[in-house]
Design an enzyme around this catalytic site. Structure first.
Site, mmCIF file in Angstrom:
data_model
loop_
_atom_site.group_PDB
_atom_site.id
_atom_site.type_symbol
_atom_site.label_atom_id
_atom_site.label_comp_id
_atom_site.label_asym_id
_atom_site.label_seq_id
_atom_site.Cartn_x
_atom_site.Cartn_y
_atom_site.Cartn_z
ATOM 1 N N GLU A 1 41.438 -5.524 23.615
ATOM 2 C CA GLU A 1 40.171 -5.278 22.689
ATOM 3 C C GLU A 1 38.920 -5.770 23.705
ATOM 4 O O GLU A 1 38.886 -7.001 24.005
ATOM 5 C CB GLU A 1 39.995 -5.780 21.445
ATOM 6 C CG GLU A 1 38.886 -5.570 20.666
ATOM 7 C CD GLU A 1 38.762 -6.322 19.446
ATOM 8 O OE1 GLU A 1 39.227 -7.533 19.060
ATOM 9 O OE2 GLU A 1 38.441 -5.698 18.206
ATOM 10 N N GLU B 1 30.616 -19.154 12.866
ATOM 11 C CA GLU B 1 29.418 -20.282 13.117
ATOM 12 C C GLU B 1 28.496 -19.617 13.879
ATOM 13 O O GLU B 1 27.106 -20.394 14.186
ATOM 14 C CB GLU B 1 29.882 -21.298 13.828
ATOM 15 C CG GLU B 1 30.495 -20.899 15.310
ATOM 16 C CD GLU B 1 32.133 -20.306 15.215
ATOM 17 O OE1 GLU B 1 32.298 -19.882 13.971
ATOM 18 O OE2 GLU B 1 32.750 -20.691 16.231
ATOM 19 N N SER C 1 39.729 -12.272 15.238
ATOM 20 C CA SER C 1 40.406 -11.673 16.221
ATOM 21 C C SER C 1 41.895 -11.984 15.953
ATOM 22 O O SER C 1 42.317 -12.832 15.276
ATOM 23 C CB SER C 1 39.992 -12.535 17.714
ATOM 24 O OG SER C 1 40.257 -13.770 17.424
ATOM 25 N N LYS D 1 33.985 -19.745 4.708
ATOM 26 C CA LYS D 1 33.684 -20.078 5.936
ATOM 27 C C LYS D 1 33.167 -19.078 6.974
ATOM 28 O O LYS D 1 34.048 -18.561 7.606
ATOM 29 C CB LYS D 1 34.936 -21.010 6.374
ATOM 30 C CG LYS D 1 34.603 -22.123 7.371
ATOM 31 C CD LYS D 1 33.844 -21.720 8.510
ATOM 32 C CE LYS D 1 34.707 -20.974 9.588
ATOM 33 N NZ LYS D 1 33.733 -20.569 10.858
ATOM 34 N N CYS E 1 34.974 -3.530 14.408
ATOM 35 C CA CYS E 1 36.492 -3.571 14.279
ATOM 36 C C CYS E 1 37.040 -2.048 14.403
ATOM 37 O O CYS E 1 38.214 -1.712 14.636
ATOM 38 C CB CYS E 1 37.141 -4.250 13.443
ATOM 39 S SG CYS E 1 36.706 -3.810 11.728
ATOM 40 N N PHE F 1 32.017 -12.905 13.218
ATOM 41 C CA PHE F 1 30.557 -12.883 13.444
ATOM 42 C C PHE F 1 29.991 -11.297 13.288
ATOM 43 O O PHE F 1 28.766 -11.315 13.099
ATOM 44 C CB PHE F 1 30.206 -13.454 14.893
ATOM 45 C CG PHE F 1 30.371 -12.305 15.886
ATOM 46 C CD1 PHE F 1 29.396 -11.160 16.232
ATOM 47 C CD2 PHE F 1 31.654 -12.257 16.762
ATOM 48 C CE1 PHE F 1 29.802 -10.092 17.321
ATOM 49 C CE2 PHE F 1 31.844 -11.204 17.763
ATOM 50 C CZ PHE F 1 31.050 -10.134 17.802
HETATM 51 P P1 NAD Z 1 37.102 -15.017 15.858
HETATM 52 O O1 NAD Z 1 38.565 -14.938 15.732
HETATM 53 O O2 NAD Z 1 36.496 -15.672 17.266
HETATM 54 O O3 NAD Z 1 36.549 -15.753 14.697
HETATM 55 C C1 NAD Z 1 36.735 -15.432 13.242
HETATM 56 C C2 NAD Z 1 36.847 -16.783 12.389
HETATM 57 O O4 NAD Z 1 37.604 -17.630 12.824
HETATM 58 C C3 NAD Z 1 35.276 -17.530 12.424
HETATM 59 O O5 NAD Z 1 35.127 -17.859 11.142
HETATM 60 C C4 NAD Z 1 35.707 -18.518 13.372
HETATM 61 O O6 NAD Z 1 34.809 -19.767 13.252
HETATM 62 C C5 NAD Z 1 37.046 -19.057 13.260
HETATM 63 N N1 NAD Z 1 37.584 -19.717 14.102
HETATM 64 C C6 NAD Z 1 37.446 -19.305 15.745
HETATM 65 N N2 NAD Z 1 38.271 -19.876 16.349
HETATM 66 C C7 NAD Z 1 39.060 -20.707 15.579
HETATM 67 C C8 NAD Z 1 40.169 -21.448 16.047
HETATM 68 N N3 NAD Z 1 40.317 -21.841 17.097
HETATM 69 N N4 NAD Z 1 40.718 -22.126 14.969
HETATM 70 C C9 NAD Z 1 40.478 -21.675 13.803
HETATM 71 N N5 NAD Z 1 39.556 -20.887 13.629
HETATM 72 C C10 NAD Z 1 38.688 -20.284 14.398
HETATM 73 O O7 NAD Z 1 36.429 -13.470 15.779
HETATM 74 P P2 NAD Z 1 35.036 -13.087 16.094
HETATM 75 O O8 NAD Z 1 34.689 -13.181 17.484
HETATM 76 O O9 NAD Z 1 34.036 -13.849 15.198
HETATM 77 O O10 NAD Z 1 35.058 -11.625 15.428
HETATM 78 C C11 NAD Z 1 35.488 -10.719 16.273
HETATM 79 C C12 NAD Z 1 37.025 -10.006 15.932
HETATM 80 O O11 NAD Z 1 36.999 -9.653 14.610
HETATM 81 C C13 NAD Z 1 37.375 -8.866 16.657
HETATM 82 O O12 NAD Z 1 38.718 -8.985 17.445
HETATM 83 C C14 NAD Z 1 37.237 -7.883 15.649
HETATM 84 O O13 NAD Z 1 38.301 -6.638 16.089
HETATM 85 C C15 NAD Z 1 37.809 -8.474 14.521
HETATM 86 N N6 NAD Z 1 37.482 -7.944 13.268
HETATM 87 C C16 NAD Z 1 38.372 -7.419 12.679
HETATM 88 C C17 NAD Z 1 38.142 -6.548 11.215
HETATM 89 C C18 NAD Z 1 39.042 -6.011 10.656
HETATM 90 O O14 NAD Z 1 39.052 -5.857 9.540
HETATM 91 N N7 NAD Z 1 40.459 -5.660 11.232
HETATM 92 C C19 NAD Z 1 36.837 -6.624 11.032
HETATM 93 C C20 NAD Z 1 35.814 -7.359 11.610
HETATM 94 C C21 NAD Z 1 36.116 -7.934 12.916
#
Ligand code: NAD
Length: 498
Positions: A383, A177, A227, A174, A282, A150
């Site tokens: 985090e 959401e 994450s 994808k 991040c 997000f």
């Molecule tokens: P998230 O892991 O909740 O979601 C990421 C994606 O995974 C979304 O598209 C979501 O719909 C999908 N998803 C969520 N739950 C799922 C499940 N149970 N099964 C399958 N898919 C699922 O992450 P977020 O809250 O959207 O983003 C924040 C996180 O992203 C933080 O941990 C941040 O550090 C990390 N991040 C990392 C980088 C990097 O380059 N290392 C960059 C940006 C963000």
């Protein structure tokens, strides 16, 4: 009026068929502004089949022509920067200026992709054996997918999509959401740029859509950013299905502040890197390691600045920091602050009580500053992903670098110092993927590559630059000899080269 957001398939928006949707809320007001469709396995398959057909012709399109689409896309993103940034502010909550910065960092990768003909050119060796030549080429993988978080709804889809499409793949995005409107507009811009139908598609959804992509036999590669818990799941599930997977994950970025650093410069850097985008980056700095006896001085400079942060809706030009993305996430961040107090850290600035007149239903909180945080505390280990900065005291440089190296995450880090020797030792010995020297958020430019170490990544290859070219292509090496070489007759021995 609540809008409906479906998917973007075959170069047009289409309605979702599952009947399942998620709410999109404006984080500044709490108001539900749209409902986004959640795709079924069948809808994912439909997008994959369209992509599979379209990709064959796209892969055969000369790179020069593919890069012309990228040039068009570059102009269109520039033209629509404000539209994209407005979506980001309204759905993510970040300030409008920060949102425009995000668009700019995504654009840089599109610009890199404008030279894809050059980046994809192979290696050639004449005469690897007598009258025999050898060359290596890179060919696209087919239909590839990107699953994005997000916090950068336009930049990260640009990191993945531009590299995947320019190298000759069809890309299915994808998005998160929570904020899908900017990615949907990006898909429309690909269409206007001349990408053939099926080459850049968006399928919205949740775990059902992600799982369908991870298991689909016609999707050989998955890029994920999000994450660590979900990234690990995506990596294991994708690789179990024999896919190439790159998963870039969570972070806990430390800034080491040496006793000789300019503390005014350090304070500016920590305020921007700790509280910009409400800490939902991040590459945010969430831990400041004060080396030697500078801890009190640093806290003294930071505290009034954290208290004075101008917090408000992202579209208010006065705001320096917007709301958190959802109410649930804000409550989680506040829960961490409660826990830090319970575990004995000193809460120097407490932003938990912030109320904004007229925005009582928004997901706002004030900046929080902890001092005397220790490595055993939950607020140090986890985090938090919010506007919470922890100051850790450290006796000397060796202790400070050990802290960074012992932490589970290894995305980004920085050192602030005027001493070249400390900076050099830090850069060469720190176990982190991206390092800043007097630069708080060292996100590499598009022609280098982005990626962390340790629990901040699963899989191989950074996400753009030449690492992106390698991830989205497979290597083929050809060894050739032409008929004159066999004039003398058949050969029965397996010969050494040369
Ligand atoms: P998230 O892991 O909740 O979601 C990421 C994606 O995974 C979304 O598209 C979501 O719909 C999908 N998803 C969520 N739950 C799922 C499940 N149970 N099964 C399958 N898919 C699922 O992450 P977020 O809250 O959207 O983003 C924040 C996180 O992203 C933080 O941990 C941040 O550090 C990390 N991040 C990392 C980088 C990097 O380059 N290392 C960059 C940006 C963000």
């Amino acid at each position: 009026m609540v809008a409906s957001i479906g998917h973007y398939i075959n170069n047009k928006p289409v309605a979702g068929k599952s009947g399942r949707t998620g709410d999109i809320t404006n984080p500044a007001t709490g108001e539900v502004t749209a409902k986004v469709a959640f795709a079924t396995e069948a809808e994912i398959d439909e997008a994959v089949q369209i992509a599979k057909k379209a990709q064959l012709a796209w892969a055969a399109t000369p790179p020069l022509r593919r890069q012309r689409v990228m040039f068009n896309l570059k102009s269109l993103i520039e033209k629509h920067t404000d539209d994209l940034a407005r979506h980001l502010s309204l759905e993510h909550g970040k300030t409008f200026d920060d949102a425009k910065g995000e668009v700019g960092r995504g654009l840089e990768v599109v610009e890199f992709a404008c030279a894809i003909g050059h980046h994809m050119k192979g290696d050639f060796t004449e005469q690897v054996a007598t009258d025999m030549d050898s060359w290596s080429i890179r060919q696209p993988l087919g239909v590839v997918a990107g699953i994005t978080p997000f916090n950068f709804p336009i930049m990260i889809p640009c990191w993945m999509g531009a590299m995947a499409v320019a190298t000759g793949n069809a890309f299915i995005l994808k998005p998160s959401e929570k904020d899908p409107s900017a990615p949907m507009l990006l898909a429309e811009l690909y269409t206007q740029a001349g990408a053939p139908p099926g080459i850049f598609q968006v399928v919205n959804g949740d775990k059902v859509a992600v799982d369908a992509l991870l298991k689909h036999p016609d999707v050989p590669a998955i890029s994920f950013v999000g994450s660590t818990a979900i990234g690990e799941y995506v990596y294991h599930t994708g690789t179990q299905h024999n896919k190439r997977v790159q998963a870039l994950c969570g972070a806990k970025n430390h800034m080491v502040v040496m006793p000789d650093a300019d503390l005014d410069q350090v304070t500016d850097a920590l305020i921007g890197a700790g509280y910009g985008a409400a800490g939902e980056r991040c590459m945010a700095i969430s831990v400041a390691v004060a080396v030697g006896d500078i801890g009190d001085k640093l806290i003294h400079k930071l505290a009034p600045r954290v208290q004075a942060l101008k917090i408000g809706p992202g579209l208010d030009p006065q705001s320096e920091m917007g709301p958190l993305v959802t109410r649930q996430h804000r409550d989680k961040v506040m829960g961490y602050v409660d826990q830090g107090v319970k575990e004995g850290a000193k809460l120097v600035v407490d932003g938990r009580g912030l109320k904004l007149q007229g925005y009582e239903n928004g997901n706002f909180m004030g900046g929080c500053l902890f001092d005397h945080v220790t490595p055993d505390m939950t607020i140090y280990k986890d985090e938090i992903f919010g506007p919470v900065l922890s100051v850790v005291r450290s006796g000397n440089f060796d202790e400070a670098i050990k802290l960074v190296n012992d932490h589970a995450y290894g995305n980004g880090t920085a050192i602030f110092t005027r001493d070249g020797d400390s900076a050099r030792a830090f850069a060469s010995n720190v176990k982190v993927g991206m390092v800043g020297i007097n630069v708080p958020i060292p996100v590499p430019v598009a022609y280098h590559s982005f990626g962390g170490w340790k629990a901040s990544v699963f899989g191989d290859h950074g996400i753009y630059g030449m690492e992106g070219v390698r991830f989205y292509t497979k290597l083929k090496t050809i060894t050739a000899r032409w008929p004159t070489g066999i004039r003398s007759g058949a050969e029965f021995n397996f010969k050494a080269r040369a």
